[in-house]
Design a protein around this motif. Structure first.
Motif, mmCIF file in Angstrom:
data_model
loop_
_atom_site.group_PDB
_atom_site.id
_atom_site.type_symbol
_atom_site.label_atom_id
_atom_site.label_comp_id
_atom_site.label_asym_id
_atom_site.label_seq_id
_atom_site.Cartn_x
_atom_site.Cartn_y
_atom_site.Cartn_z
ATOM 1 N N VAL A 53 0.833 -1.196 0.000
ATOM 2 C CA VAL A 53 0.000 0.000 0.000
ATOM 3 C C VAL A 53 0.868 1.247 0.000
ATOM 4 N N ASN A 54 0.221 2.378 -0.207
ATOM 5 C CA ASN A 54 0.862 3.684 -0.090
ATOM 6 C C ASN A 54 -0.126 4.585 0.632
ATOM 7 N N ASP A 107 -2.090 7.175 -1.164
ATOM 8 C CA ASP A 107 -3.115 6.708 -2.097
ATOM 9 C C ASP A 107 -4.163 5.928 -1.312
ATOM 10 N N THR A 150 -7.001 4.705 -1.980
ATOM 11 C CA THR A 150 -7.639 3.558 -2.631
ATOM 12 C C THR A 150 -6.812 2.283 -2.455
ATOM 13 N N SER A 151 -5.498 2.430 -2.286
ATOM 14 C CA SER A 151 -4.654 1.250 -2.099
ATOM 15 C C SER A 151 -4.866 0.616 -0.734
#
Length: 210
Positions: free
Chosen positions: A172-173, A176, A178-179
């Motif tokens: 993930v990030n 972001d 949505t990640s």
């Protein structure tokens, strides 16, 4: 009575545990967002599962693990006894209450993954709920992390380890949002309590419960 599941989040100092929780639940984390070192914090969230059922989850954001005693050879093969003792104490503190564990590492720092191998062993020794499960989260904290991984990089090692230990692995990030949905929805979906359907977004902030 609505059940509140407990998820404990572990990781080395600076891997972005708090940033991930702040962004996933509140959606207000950014590069300029100021975060202070965590001692312990609790986040409440209502998460919609893949079956459109809502689960109430408490995330325990723990203090970052201290790797000042980490041996150069790495914990994967030669853990420092004093560090194992420290991890054992941490595991005893949280293992008895948790329904699930999130283990976070920085995809650009191998040592942040290595310590999770030792930590999981200590948790396994102490956890009381046999059905408590683990999720491994690799945090891509730098742009360089998007390049194709090699067999020696932390994300590749974490992927192989998760398969061997039958755990789910995500990358993930925190910048972001949505990640972040996939791992959080996966966790909620593993909890099987049936709750009424809701039309709210997938992750919403919960008010303080009394």
């Amino acid at each position: 009575m609505v059940k509140n599941y407990r998820v404990v989040v572990f990781g080395v100092k600076g891997v972005g545990k708090t940033a991930i929780l702040e962004q996933a639940i509140y959606g207000h984390f950014s590069k300029n967002y100021k975060l202070w070192p965590t001692i312990e914090d609790i986040y409440h969230a209502s998460i919609e599962t893949d079956k459109k059922i809502r689960e109430q989850v408490r995330f325990y954001d723990t203090a970052g693990l201290d790797l000042t005693q980490l041996p150069e050879v790495g914990l994967y093969s030669n853990p420092d006894p004093s560090l194992m003792l420290s991890f054992g104490q941490i595991a005893k503190q949280y293992a008895s209450i948790a329904d699930a564990f999130i283990l976070v590492y920085d995809t650009s720092r191998p040592e942040t993954f290595d310590c999770l191998v030792t930590l999981k062993k200590e948790i396994d020794k102490n956890k009381e709920k046999k059905d408590a499960f683990y999720v491994i989260v690799g945090h891509r904290m730098r742009e360089m992390d998007i390049k194709a991984p090699t067999l020696e990089c932390p994300s590749s090692r974490a992927s192989h380890w998760s398969i061997r230990e039958k755990m789910k692995h995500f990358e993930v990030n925190a910048l972001d949002r949505t990640s972040l949905f996939e791992p959080f929805i996966y966790i909620a979906s593993k909890f099987n309590t049936v709750q009424p359907k809701s039309s709210f977004p997938q992750l919403v902030r919960k008010g303080t419960q009394h």
